[in-house]
Design an enzyme around this catalytic site. Sequence first.
Site, PDB file in Angstrom:
ATOM      1  N   GLY A  34       0.812  -1.216   0.000  1.00  0.00           N
ATOM      2  CA  GLY A  34       0.000   0.000   0.000  1.00  0.00           C
ATOM      3  C   GLY A  34       0.840   1.258   0.000  1.00  0.00           C
ATOM      4  CD  GLU A 111      -1.625  -6.430   2.896  1.00  0.00           C
ATOM      5  OE1 GLU A 111      -1.187  -5.392   2.403  1.00  0.00           O
ATOM      6  OE2 GLU A 111      -2.822  -6.574   3.174  1.00  0.00           O
TER       7      GLU A 111
HETATM    8  C1  5RP Z   1      -3.466  -3.773   0.984  1.00  0.00           C
HETATM    9  C2  5RP Z   1      -3.721  -3.253   2.360  1.00  0.00           C
HETATM   10  C3  5RP Z   1      -3.190  -1.900   2.664  1.00  0.00           C
HETATM   11  O1  5RP Z   1      -2.303  -1.987   3.720  1.00  0.00           O
HETATM   12  C4  5RP Z   1      -4.356  -1.008   3.024  1.00  0.00           C
HETATM   13  O2  5RP Z   1      -5.270  -1.023   1.954  1.00  0.00           O
HETATM   14  C5  5RP Z   1      -3.902   0.422   3.306  1.00  0.00           C
HETATM   15  O3  5RP Z   1      -3.371   0.984   2.152  1.00  0.00           O
HETATM   16  P1  5RP Z   1      -2.833   2.473   2.085  1.00  0.00           P
HETATM   17  O4  5RP Z   1      -1.631   2.534   2.972  1.00  0.00           O
HETATM   18  O5  5RP Z   1      -2.511   2.684   0.642  1.00  0.00           O
HETATM   19  O6  5RP Z   1      -3.934   3.372   2.569  1.00  0.00           O
HETATM   20  O7  5RP Z   1      -4.309  -3.877   3.209  1.00  0.00           O
HETATM   21  O8  5RP Z   1      -4.048  -5.035   0.804  1.00  0.00           O
END
Ligand code: 5RP
Length: 234
Positions: A34, A111
Amino acid sequence: MKTSAELIQEAKKNAALEAVKHVKDHFIVGLGSGTTVAFAIEALGKRAKEENIKIMGIPSSYQTFQLAVQHGIQITTLDEHPVIDITIDGADQVTPELHLIKGMGAALLREKIVATASKYNIIIVDESKRVKVLGENNQTVPIEILPFALALVERKIASLGGTSIIREGKGKLGPIITDNGNMIIDVNFGLIRKPKEMAFKVKNIPGVIETGFFVDLTDLVYIATENKIEKLEK
Ligand code: 5RP
């Protein structure tokens, strides 16, 4: 004056820089995915170079793999290092109990594997991700499913009170396909007051590969604004 988008970027960077301080020489580091984690990867690469510390990263997505390589972080695998010292990841929602919704970047399966293999999990977010109860603001829960099982999973999810939408690609017609060859459905459950129970019920549906509920996995959360960082601990 800075725009609100710029302030959010600053907040994400602040949280990332704080998290990266936890990484020590010879650590195996789980790398989430992300835009917030991207700042952590950049900072880790910088630390490795400037402080001459040896770290190895286990990426949770192709996006992260590419970023890590770009920033000179040595890559390893769970086969070589089944126990990870620390994982740094982002989240879509965080409660005071450190329960999370994750997966808006569709990387939730790896993750969760990386987080579960990790001795210590740090989550980095900007203030907009903080909620009292998961599911606030109509936040959906991403669920990775086997395409073959779509109709069954949707029916079972409906019986649990959820409304699902298949996640469509940008720059691609039709459903997105994850790094693992599966589909993502985004499910609106309304307010989720018992995430552990709901996660268990959803995970139990044949064809569900993983859910975006991250319960009892996080040790520390850094919630940042552009000028302050708050620490939530288990
Ligand atoms: C990806 C995730 C990310 O960690 C989550 O969506 C947060 O993303 P960002 O830091 O771009 O806001 O779970 O699968």
